[in-house]
Enzyme design. Structure first.
Site, PDB file in Angstrom:
ATOM      1  N   ASN A  98     -46.551 -34.374  53.552  1.00  0.00           N
ATOM      2  CA  ASN A  98     -45.425 -35.300  53.482  1.00  0.00           C
ATOM      3  C   ASN A  98     -45.613 -36.296  52.349  1.00  0.00           C
ATOM      4  O   ASN A  98     -46.729 -36.686  52.015  1.00  0.00           O
ATOM      5  CB  ASN A  98     -45.258 -36.033  54.816  1.00  0.00           C
ATOM      6  N   VAL A  99     -44.474 -36.714  51.793  1.00  0.00           N
ATOM      7  CA  VAL A  99     -44.503 -37.641  50.655  1.00  0.00           C
ATOM      8  C   VAL A  99     -43.942 -39.000  51.065  1.00  0.00           C
ATOM      9  O   VAL A  99     -43.660 -39.844  50.236  1.00  0.00           O
ATOM     10  CB  VAL A  99     -43.666 -37.060  49.475  1.00  0.00           C
ATOM     11  N   HIS A 115     -48.817 -33.228  48.411  1.00  0.00           N
ATOM     12  CA  HIS A 115     -47.603 -33.059  47.604  1.00  0.00           C
ATOM     13  C   HIS A 115     -47.137 -34.350  46.939  1.00  0.00           C
ATOM     14  O   HIS A 115     -45.977 -34.466  46.547  1.00  0.00           O
ATOM     15  CB  HIS A 115     -46.487 -32.446  48.471  1.00  0.00           C
ATOM     16  N   CYS A 123     -45.192 -40.352  34.527  1.00  0.00           N
ATOM     17  CA  CYS A 123     -44.558 -39.841  33.315  1.00  0.00           C
ATOM     18  C   CYS A 123     -44.472 -38.320  33.407  1.00  0.00           C
ATOM     19  O   CYS A 123     -45.439 -37.664  33.784  1.00  0.00           O
ATOM     20  CB  CYS A 123     -45.383 -40.254  32.097  1.00  0.00           C
ATOM     21  N   CYS A 126     -47.045 -37.130  30.167  1.00  0.00           N
ATOM     22  CA  CYS A 126     -48.497 -37.386  30.136  1.00  0.00           C
ATOM     23  C   CYS A 126     -49.051 -37.721  31.523  1.00  0.00           C
ATOM     24  O   CYS A 126     -50.245 -37.938  31.673  1.00  0.00           O
ATOM     25  CB  CYS A 126     -48.837 -38.481  29.119  1.00  0.00           C
ATOM     26  N   CYS A 147     -46.136 -42.627  25.920  1.00  0.00           N
ATOM     27  CA  CYS A 147     -45.743 -41.466  25.107  1.00  0.00           C
ATOM     28  C   CYS A 147     -44.233 -41.300  24.988  1.00  0.00           C
ATOM     29  O   CYS A 147     -43.763 -40.401  24.290  1.00  0.00           O
ATOM     30  CB  CYS A 147     -46.362 -40.188  25.685  1.00  0.00           C
ATOM     31  N   THR A 185     -45.685 -28.387  60.864  1.00  0.00           N
ATOM     32  CA  THR A 185     -45.482 -27.684  59.586  1.00  0.00           C
ATOM     33  C   THR A 185     -45.123 -26.230  59.846  1.00  0.00           C
ATOM     34  O   THR A 185     -45.667 -25.608  60.757  1.00  0.00           O
ATOM     35  CB  THR A 185     -46.706 -27.787  58.647  1.00  0.00           C
ATOM     36  N   SER A 186     -44.199 -25.715  59.022  1.00  0.00           N
ATOM     37  CA  SER A 186     -43.795 -24.310  59.159  1.00  0.00           C
ATOM     38  C   SER A 186     -44.903 -23.382  58.643  1.00  0.00           C
ATOM     39  O   SER A 186     -44.825 -22.172  58.818  1.00  0.00           O
ATOM     40  CB  SER A 186     -42.485 -24.061  58.409  1.00  0.00           C
TER      41      SER A 186
HETATM   42  P1  OAD Z   1     -40.683 -27.524  57.157  1.00  0.00           P
HETATM   43  O1  OAD Z   1     -39.329 -28.150  57.161  1.00  0.00           O
HETATM   44  O2  OAD Z   1     -40.852 -26.220  56.478  1.00  0.00           O
HETATM   45  O3  OAD Z   1     -41.202 -27.334  58.649  1.00  0.00           O
HETATM   46  C1  OAD Z   1     -41.159 -28.354  59.607  1.00  0.00           C
HETATM   47  C2  OAD Z   1     -41.787 -27.803  60.866  1.00  0.00           C
HETATM   48  O4  OAD Z   1     -41.877 -28.846  61.825  1.00  0.00           O
HETATM   49  C3  OAD Z   1     -40.989 -26.669  61.543  1.00  0.00           C
HETATM   50  O5  OAD Z   1     -41.878 -25.599  61.805  1.00  0.00           O
HETATM   51  C4  OAD Z   1     -40.455 -27.299  62.832  1.00  0.00           C
HETATM   52  O6  OAD Z   1     -40.399 -26.366  63.905  1.00  0.00           O
HETATM   53  C5  OAD Z   1     -41.490 -28.368  63.098  1.00  0.00           C
HETATM   54  N1  OAD Z   1     -41.021 -29.547  63.828  1.00  0.00           N
HETATM   55  C6  OAD Z   1     -39.839 -30.194  63.737  1.00  0.00           C
HETATM   56  N2  OAD Z   1     -39.817 -31.291  64.504  1.00  0.00           N
HETATM   57  C7  OAD Z   1     -41.030 -31.367  65.100  1.00  0.00           C
HETATM   58  C8  OAD Z   1     -41.652 -32.277  66.016  1.00  0.00           C
HETATM   59  N3  OAD Z   1     -41.002 -33.362  66.462  1.00  0.00           N
HETATM   60  N4  OAD Z   1     -42.922 -32.031  66.413  1.00  0.00           N
HETATM   61  C9  OAD Z   1     -43.600 -30.937  65.968  1.00  0.00           C
HETATM   62  N5  OAD Z   1     -43.071 -30.049  65.108  1.00  0.00           N
HETATM   63  C10 OAD Z   1     -41.810 -30.254  64.680  1.00  0.00           C
HETATM   64  O7  OAD Z   1     -41.690 -28.627  56.574  1.00  0.00           O
HETATM   65  P2  OAD Z   1     -43.143 -28.427  55.931  1.00  0.00           P
HETATM   66  O8  OAD Z   1     -43.903 -27.381  56.651  1.00  0.00           O
HETATM   67  O9  OAD Z   1     -43.731 -29.770  55.826  1.00  0.00           O
HETATM   68  O10 OAD Z   1     -42.917 -29.149  49.664  1.00  0.00           O
HETATM   69  O11 OAD Z   1     -42.762 -27.911  54.491  1.00  0.00           O
HETATM   70  C11 OAD Z   1     -43.792 -27.690  53.574  1.00  0.00           C
HETATM   71  C12 OAD Z   1     -43.351 -28.052  52.191  1.00  0.00           C
HETATM   72  O12 OAD Z   1     -42.143 -27.351  51.876  1.00  0.00           O
HETATM   73  C13 OAD Z   1     -42.961 -29.513  51.995  1.00  0.00           C
HETATM   74  O13 OAD Z   1     -44.072 -30.358  51.771  1.00  0.00           O
HETATM   75  C14 OAD Z   1     -42.080 -29.440  50.796  1.00  0.00           C
HETATM   76  C15 OAD Z   1     -41.237 -28.246  51.166  1.00  0.00           C
HETATM   77  O14 OAD Z   1     -40.665 -27.550  50.118  1.00  0.00           O
HETATM   78  C16 OAD Z   1     -42.675 -29.707  48.472  1.00  0.00           C
HETATM   79  O15 OAD Z   1     -41.754 -30.470  48.300  1.00  0.00           O
HETATM   80  C17 OAD Z   1     -43.676 -29.327  47.433  1.00  0.00           C
HETATM   81 ZN    ZN Z   2     -46.239 -40.539  29.070  1.00  0.00          ZN
END
Ligand code: OAD
Ligand code: ZN
Length: 245
Positions: A98-99, A115, A123, A126, A147, A185-186
């Site tokens: 998470n960001v 992430h 930038c 750079c 830059c 996380t998915s």
């Molecule tokens: P996703 O949106 O892919 O997945 C969220 C997960 O959380 C799903 O599997 C849901 O079932 C689960 N979920 C939702 N609510 C919940 C809760 N209250 N308790 C427990 N689980 C719950 O998000 P991420 O896995 O974080 O990357 O996605 C990974 C990356 O894909 C992100 O960091 C982002 C995105 O593109 C970048 O931006 C580089």
């Molecule tokens: Zn720069």
């Protein structure tokens, strides 16, 4: 829960990997699924360097909107519980995709942000970090004082490498963990999604908290289909009760 608590007694190195799901109970949209950001927006138009070069104003409008959302939200009980878990194990490491800074807002220290962080800028050319630009006007994007490159959000976009030091540390921690939680996380975006697999291969007990099955569900030792904001506070109070008994 009883079975899990029994197994946790012998664990001393706890690593947690979190994803967007842990912030959903704070009102932050996840990425995948029906209501997810990637169901409404096209990542290739908003979250790549090509998109930024082609139309940096649109990219900045989108990030400003996400920053506005984050300005209004707060950590939920799951974030606070993970902060407390830091004190319940000899060694603890929190790794997040998470960001949104909500772990830090809840008091967690030493968060490995795989992430990046949406509240920081850097930038585009750079990579010098910039922190004090204030609000970014999408029609007049400030440029780097070193830059002249355009200022962009300090997040990892599709096709970009993760910060080498941070991802190496995350792998090292996962290899040495005897307890690994994959929460909200998915588990489809690599290299983050490899961390639970690596931990399990090195002998860690793998616990998943997610209402939906993911690619790691089958290899997990325990799966709890309970929202993290409900499950984690309960886990923490059970652990505390055991430790004080
Ligand atoms: P996703 O949106 O892919 O997945 C969220 C997960 O959380 C799903 O599997 C849901 O079932 C689960 N979920 C939702 N609510 C919940 C809760 N209250 N308790 C427990 N689980 C719950 O998000 P991420 O896995 O974080 O990357 O996605 C990974 C990356 O894909 C992100 O960091 C982002 C995105 O593109 C970048 O931006 C580089
Ligand atoms: Zn720069």
């Amino acid at each position: 829960m009883e079975d899990l608590l029994k197994r946790l007694k012998s664990c001393s190195r706890c690593v947690i990997l979190t994803g967007a799901g842990v912030s959903s109970e704070s009102g932050v949209a996840t990425f995948r699924g029906k209501e997810g950001l990637w169901g409404k927006f096209r990542p290739e138009e908003l979250a790549t360097m090509d998109a930024f070069m082609a139309n940096s104003s649109i990219v900045w409008e989108w990030y400003n909107w996400r920053r506005e959302v984050l300005n209004k939200v707060e950590p939920n009980p799951g974030h606070y519980a993970m902060c407390e878990m830091e004190k319940l194990f000899d060694h603890f490491c929190l790794i997040t995709q998470n960001v949104d800074s909500l772990h830090q807002a809840a008091g967690s220290t030493n968060v490995l942000e795989l992430h990046g962080n949406i509240l920081r800028n850097k930038c585009a050319d750079c990579f010098t970090p910039f922190l004090d630009e204030g609000d970014i006007d999408p029609d007049s994007i400030p440029s780097c004082s070193k830059c002249g490159g355009k200022i962009r959000p300090d997040v990892v976009w599709f096709g970009e490498m993760l910060d080498e030091k941070i991802i190496n540390k995350a792998f090292e921690e996962s290899e040495r963990a005897d307890l690994f939680f994959s929460i909200g996380t998915s588990a489809v975006v690599h290299p983050a999604a490899s961390l639970p697999i690596v931990a399990k291969r090195h002998g860690a007990l793998l616990v998943e908290i997610n209402m939906e099955p993911t690619p790691i569900t089958e290899m997990a030792d325990f799966c709890f289909k309970i929202p993290s904001g409900e499950f984690l506070p309960e886990l923490v109070s059970s652990l505390k009760a055991e430790q004080s008994a």
